[in-house]
Enzyme design. Structure first.
Site, PDB file in Angstrom:
ATOM      1  N   TYR A 128      20.430  13.135 -64.275  1.00 47.25           N
ATOM      2  CA  TYR A 128      18.977  12.926 -64.240  1.00 47.25           C
ATOM      3  C   TYR A 128      18.231  14.224 -63.917  1.00 47.25           C
ATOM      4  CZ  TYR A 128      19.350   7.858 -64.598  1.00 47.25           C
ATOM      5  OH  TYR A 128      19.594   6.590 -65.040  1.00 47.25           O
ATOM      6  N   ASP A 166      16.563   3.225 -54.698  1.00 48.23           N
ATOM      7  CA  ASP A 166      17.048   3.677 -56.004  1.00 48.23           C
ATOM      8  C   ASP A 166      17.922   4.903 -55.798  1.00 48.23           C
ATOM      9  OD1 ASP A 166      16.309   2.946 -59.019  1.00 48.23           O
ATOM     10  OD2 ASP A 166      16.797   5.070 -58.884  1.00 48.23           O
ATOM     11  N   ARG A 225      21.917  -5.066 -59.076  1.00 46.90           N
ATOM     12  CA  ARG A 225      20.516  -5.281 -59.418  1.00 46.90           C
ATOM     13  C   ARG A 225      20.027  -6.702 -59.122  1.00 46.90           C
ATOM     14  NH1 ARG A 225      17.975  -1.332 -62.601  1.00 46.90           N
ATOM     15  NH2 ARG A 225      18.998   0.614 -62.122  1.00 46.90           N
ATOM     16  N   ARG A 251       5.789  -6.972 -55.841  1.00 46.15           N
ATOM     17  CA  ARG A 251       5.611  -5.730 -56.593  1.00 46.15           C
ATOM     18  C   ARG A 251       4.212  -5.634 -57.218  1.00 46.15           C
ATOM     19  NH1 ARG A 251       5.714  -2.366 -60.121  1.00 46.15           N
ATOM     20  NH2 ARG A 251       7.384  -1.794 -61.565  1.00 46.15           N
ATOM     21  N   ARG A 261      13.654  -7.619 -60.840  1.00 41.35           N
ATOM     22  CA  ARG A 261      12.729  -8.341 -61.704  1.00 41.35           C
ATOM     23  C   ARG A 261      13.160  -9.726 -62.145  1.00 41.35           C
ATOM     24  NH1 ARG A 261      11.718  -3.470 -65.723  1.00 41.35           N
ATOM     25  NH2 ARG A 261      13.875  -3.185 -65.101  1.00 41.35           N
TER      26      ARG A 261
END
Ligand code: 1CP
Length: 340
Positions: free
Chosen positions: A153, A76, A26, A39, A30
């Site tokens: 998921y 992703d 990651r 973004r 962010r």
């Protein structure tokens, strides 16, 4: 391709390296202001994933801004279920949500094994652009979710603490479960092969929810599918990161993979004994160490590196970096590895 820095490829192959390579799960995201800037001009996360020029830009940001030894393509794991026919939404502050889920035979029949070059062209294009722009500075890591994590998921419809709906499916309808896992596996293999053709030099399989399963379930519903993936990707080194699955380290060591990711609960010295000398280990500093002061980060990072001495190692955290960790803390971790 000649690289200015191919430490990570050599370490993954178990070759001798001048120093331990380092990257973070990651790392593109962010934690970086530059990522949030890109973004903020878009409708959301998915638009970034689906715009190859911008996905390439944020893939390269951590190479420039943090000094990592590899880029991981910005995408992703959930693009795979979407390509199969289950669209996802990424809800701000909440995470992924699937409006439709897989519950019955009929739901399953509606899923396809897509052509990756059509349905996932945006990520493959992002890889090609990244490759060109990096011009050999560092290699690119490709990735996909492991079949069990993708399954969870697709059945659950989003994140969960227990994934009890997905586990319930394994107990109550093993036949449907295997059919779905098989479809996911075929899609994943084709997608990873396409990533390799477009230029990634390492692939990592993320089994983020491995630790939710019992050992027996893991051996029946997760490992055989990861094995198929490992057996199908032959031209680049494969990394398997099965978070929480300390109970199958020996079985993972028997797979056709080069590197095994450790989470922060897996002791490196014990893991090396279980896994043997041949494989490269990746990990495993607790991401929360990066909330400490620089002195502590340096000490904890060195203590971690000490534990991997004498074997092939790629330094990383034990899971993804949290979005509120500062870039300076991340740089302290990276610089400590580089100076070790
Ligand atoms: O608003 C945002 O910017 C969204 C945050 C975000 C980011 C930056 C998400 C949502 N995904 C990503 C990118 C991403 N996801 C990468 C790219 C690059 C990098 O690592 O630097 C990768 C490799 C992933 C993989 C991923 N997505 C995993 C496996 C790794 C892991 O952390 O365990 C998983 C489980 C996901 C699902 C996902 N995507 C995003 C979130 C918030 C989640 C987890 C949700 C949950 O808890 O279920």
């Amino acid at each position: 391709m000649t690289y200015q820095n191919d430490l990570i490829i050599r370490a993954a192959k178990g070759e001798l390296v001048e120093r331990t390579p380092v990257w973070l799960m990651r790392q593109a995201g962010r934690i970086l202001k530059e990522y949030r800037d890109v973004r903020s001009k878009l409708s959301g996360f998915k638009e970034l994933v689906e715009t190859p020029e911008l996905a390439a830009e944020v893939t390269i940001q951590p190479v420039d801004l943090l000094g990592v030894d590899a880029a991981i393509i910005f995408s992703d794991i959930l693009v795979v279920p979407e390509a199969m026919g289950l669209t996802y939404e990424m809800l701000e502050q909440k995470g992924p949500h699937f409006p439709k889920t897989i519950q019955t035979e009929k739901d399953l029949d509606a899923l396809i094994v897509p052509d990756a070059y059509e349905s996932l062209a945006y990520t493959l294009d992002a890889i090609k652009i990244t490759k060109k722009e990096l011009a050999g500075r560092v290699p690119i890591i490709g990735f996909a979710g492991a079949p069990w994590t993708i399954f969870s998921y697709m059945v659950e419809g989003g994140g969960s603490k227990t994934f009890s709906k997905a586990k319930k499916m394994l107990y109550t309808n093993p036949t449907l479960s295997h059919t779905l896992l098989n479809k996911i596996t075929q899609t994943t293999i084709a997608y990873l092969k396409a990533q390799v053709e477009c230029g990634v030099e390492i692939v990592q399989v993320f089994d983020s929810w491995a630790g939710i399963l019992t050992e027996e379930q893991y051996k029946e519903f997760a490992l055989p599918y990861i094995k198929q993936i490992c057996d199908s990707i032959n031209s680049v080194p494969v990394t398997v990161f099965a978070k929480g699955a300390y109970f199958v380290r020996k079985e993972i060591a028997a797979l056709n993979c080069r590197t095994i990711g450790l989470d922060w609960n897996m002791d490196p010295i014990e893991s090396r004994k279980i896994i043997g000398a041949d494989k490269t280990l990746q990990g495993n500093l607790d991401p929360c160490v990066l909330y400490s002061d620089f002195k502590t980060i340096e000490r904890k990072t060195k203590e971690m590196l000490d534990q991997y001495k004498g074997g092939s190692h790629i330094a990383n955290l034990g899971h993804g970096v949290y979005p509120d960790i500062t870039p300076d803390a991340v740089r302290c971790f990276i610089d400590t590895v580089k100076a070790y």
